[in-house]
Design an enzyme around this catalytic site. Structure first.
Site, PDB file in Angstrom:
ATOM      1  CE  LYS A  98      -3.924  -1.854   2.660  1.00  0.00           C
ATOM      2  NZ  LYS A  98      -4.975  -1.595   1.655  1.00  0.00           N
ATOM      3  NE  ARG A 128     -10.945  -9.822  -1.755  1.00  0.00           N
ATOM      4  CZ  ARG A 128     -11.287  -8.938  -2.690  1.00  0.00           C
ATOM      5  NH1 ARG A 128     -11.614  -9.355  -3.902  1.00  0.00           N
ATOM      6  NH2 ARG A 128     -11.313  -7.647  -2.432  1.00  0.00           N
TER       7      ARG A 128
HETATM    8  N1  BES Z   1      -8.127  -3.697   4.583  1.00  0.00           N
HETATM    9  C1  BES Z   1      -8.275  -3.333   3.226  1.00  0.00           C
HETATM   10  C2  BES Z   1      -9.573  -2.575   2.955  1.00  0.00           C
HETATM   11  C3  BES Z   1      -9.609  -1.140   3.390  1.00  0.00           C
HETATM   12  C4  BES Z   1      -8.926  -0.179   2.706  1.00  0.00           C
HETATM   13  C5  BES Z   1     -10.394  -0.772   4.466  1.00  0.00           C
HETATM   14  C6  BES Z   1      -8.997   1.153   3.092  1.00  0.00           C
HETATM   15  C7  BES Z   1     -10.488   0.553   4.834  1.00  0.00           C
HETATM   16  C8  BES Z   1      -9.783   1.510   4.158  1.00  0.00           C
HETATM   17  C9  BES Z   1      -8.279  -4.565   2.330  1.00  0.00           C
HETATM   18  O1  BES Z   1      -7.486  -5.603   2.761  1.00  0.00           O
HETATM   19  C10 BES Z   1      -7.763  -4.133   1.011  1.00  0.00           C
HETATM   20  O2  BES Z   1      -6.627  -3.770   0.936  1.00  0.00           O
HETATM   21  N2  BES Z   1      -8.606  -4.202  -0.008  1.00  0.00           N
HETATM   22  C11 BES Z   1      -8.250  -3.793  -1.307  1.00  0.00           C
HETATM   23  C12 BES Z   1      -8.801  -4.780  -2.290  1.00  0.00           C
HETATM   24  C13 BES Z   1      -8.301  -4.587  -3.686  1.00  0.00           C
HETATM   25  C14 BES Z   1      -6.840  -4.959  -3.766  1.00  0.00           C
HETATM   26  C15 BES Z   1      -9.114  -5.434  -4.613  1.00  0.00           C
HETATM   27  C16 BES Z   1      -8.816  -2.399  -1.550  1.00  0.00           C
HETATM   28  O3  BES Z   1      -9.936  -2.137  -1.132  1.00  0.00           O
HETATM   29  O4  BES Z   1      -8.110  -1.573  -2.120  1.00  0.00           O
HETATM   30 MN    MN Z   2      -5.484  -5.420   2.069  1.00  0.00          MN
END
Ligand code: BES
Ligand code: MN
Ligand code: ZN
Length: 502
Positions: free
Chosen positions: A263, A337
């Site tokens: 990230k 997931r």
């Molecule tokens: N924990 C995150 C989701 C999230 C992101 C919650 C920002 C709250 C704020 C999750 O694990 C994630 O990174 N999801 C990705 C999925 C994507 C790679 C398909 C996302 O939402 O960017």
């Molecule tokens: Mn994630």
């Protein structure tokens, strides 16, 4: 903090000795001829007190009033929403001057929802995070007496609100703790701590047992971390053993760097909140411990860190989940997931009556619904409406989202049974479609709490959502379930589900 409920009118509230008296005054309230009643009457007459929710008047050492400080606060029509607004407005007074003992009295007749709102609001406002501060001042408020027109009639909603508040607070506390103070192992210790309450049992699995179960998706996420994974299993038995349980599954990513699909740096600290689903499961069990309702509940928490490392899972890797389905991990940041799918498969051994997973799953859900409503996905209309209703009743709102099969198209891949990501469109729906493949035949719901589990900015912190929604749902279910005959259920004192004995 200790909450008590007592029948009192305004005159009796004036004689309660305490550091702070908050009197909630509805529109058109007709005060009596006592000291506090006079104060209210004069203040309204002089237009110094407006009974609109959010308006308040603070006074000190009022003659004939035993409390040191008095806050008069308007609650408009006296509905739950107005009470919430009023309590939020006087929140600073609950901390300022470090009051130890407060009385919060609702003038006039109050609804059950309003009484719940008082308790939830006061608990919410008085929580202080201290775990990692060297000179922190702990919460001063030790006792809160809630005064109502008819304590006997309000007893059940009051007990429920107290239990929910305790659960919400536990969820907030674990959500707020930084990842180095809330490791998978520490979460497991917290879960074990809950097992000291009657009716609750806890079992914790480590890497070897998880490998033995074949949880290849969960293990893939944990591969990059030094911190060992934990799989937490909580069980609450309040009904006959033969009664099928509701299974709750909470995402327990104690820190989400994204892994190799790392990230960006800004706000990455907030990924310590990526275990808020897990924290909400702990919070629900804490509330169950208080209320002892006649229902069986299983709580499952796959807990690990998502880290980049030489051993970490890589984009394109294919792993075999516990269900046997193979998964191509196209993006290591879609890890929630992956840990959930194995927990959903594991859950099948309990032959659940219903299954609900709770996860900070997608940034897309934050875009869709913001911080007001959690995303609700459900395979079953009855379960969906029950959860939606529980959300409304507990002021912990959710909104149903679609699960059309067409949304699953993007999860197709040439190299495995399913990919862990589809494209950018409808990201929260495609995530739910992925989970649905593992959810089994019983009614299943998924709550995406990415937008609601915590707040950013100056008020950064966990909210404890959706503990309120889930507890209300479980209590409603316990109250309406047909008790199974034959095997007896444990006889323990139950609170909050019935009128108290005289
Ligand atoms: N924990 C995150 C989701 C999230 C992101 C919650 C920002 C709250 C704020 C999750 O694990 C994630 O990174 N999801 C990705 C999925 C994507 C790679 C398909 C996302 O939402 O960017
Ligand atoms: Mn994630
Ligand atoms: Zn995550």
């Amino acid at each position: 903090m200790n909450f008590e409920l007592k029948t009192m009118d305004v005159a009796q509230a004036a004689s309660e000795k305490c550091d702070l008296l908050v009197l909630l005054v509805p529109d058109g309230f007709a005060p009596g001829k006592d000291a506090l009643g006079d104060l209210v009457a004069q203040a309204i007459k002089a237009k110094d007190l407006d009974t609109k929710p959010g308006k308040s008047l603070h006074s000190y050492q009022v003659a004939g009033v035993a409390a040191r400080r008095v806050v008069l606060a308007g609650i408009g029509a006296g509905d739950a929403r107005a009470v919430r607004q009023a309590v939020a407005a006087v929140a600073p007074a609950l901390k300022q001057g470090a009051p130890k003992r407060a009385v919060v009295c609702v003038a006039g007749a109050a609804s059950a929802a309003a009484v719940e709102a008082v308790v939830r609001g006061v608990a919410q406002a008085s929580y202080v995070y201290t775990a990692t501060k060297s000179k922190a001042e702990a919460r001063s408020l030790a006792r809160v007496l809630v005064g109502v027109h008819d304590a006997r009639a309000m007893s059940a909603p009051f007990e429920r609100a107290v239990a929910v508040s305790v659960g919400v607070e536990l969820a907030r506390e674990w959500g707020n703790r930084p990842a180095n103070h809330a490791t998978p192992n520490l979460l497991a210790q917290a879960a074990k701590g809950l097992a000291k309450h009657p009716g609750i049992q806890c079992k914790v699995l480590g890497p070897a047992e998880v490998a033995h179960l074949g949880m290849g998706a969960f293990m893939a996420v944990a591969r990059g971390a030094e911190e060992p994974l934990r799989f937490i299993e909580l069980r609450y038995q309040g009904a006959a053993k033969t009664q099928a349980p509701v299974v709750l599954v909470g995402k327990g990513i104690t820190f989400d760097t994204g892994g190799i699909s790392i990230k960006p740096a800004p706000e990455m600290d907030e990924m310590k909140f990526d275990m808020c689903g897990a924290a909400s499961v702990l919070g629900v069990f804490r509330a169950l411990a208080e209320l002892q309702p006649a229902i069986n509940v299983v709580g499952l928490i796959p807990a690990c860190e998502n880290m980049p490392d030489g051993r970490a899972v890589k984009p394109g890797d294919v792993v075999t989940s516990m269900s046997g389905q193979t998964i191509e991990i196209l993006n290591t940041d879609a890890e929630g997931r992956l840990v959930l799918c194995d927990a959903l498969t594991y859950a099948q051994r309990f032959k659940p009556a219903a299954m609900i997973d709770i996860a900070t799953l997608t940034g897309a859900c934050v875009i869709a619904l913001g911080g007001v409503r959690s995303g609700l996905f459900a395979s079953d209309d009855t379960l969906a409406s029950a959860l939606q209703a529980a959300g409304e009743a507990s002021d912990d709102l959710c909104w149903r989202m679609p699960l059309d099969d067409d949304y699953a198209e993007g999860l197709k891949t040439n190299f495995a049974d399913v990919a862990n990501v589809a494209g950018r469109p409808a990201g929260s729906v495609t995530a739910a479609k992925f989970l649905q493949r593992f959810a089994g035949e019983q009614p299943w719901a998924h709550l995406d709490i990415a937008g609601t589990a915590w707040k950013g900015g100056a008020a950064k912190g966990a909210t404890g959502r959706p503990v309120g929604l889930l507890v209300h749902y479980l209590l409603e279910r316990a109250a309406t379930a047909v008790p199974s005959t034959g095997t007896s259920s444990p006889a323990r004192r139950r609170k909050g589900s019935a009128a108290p004995a005289a």
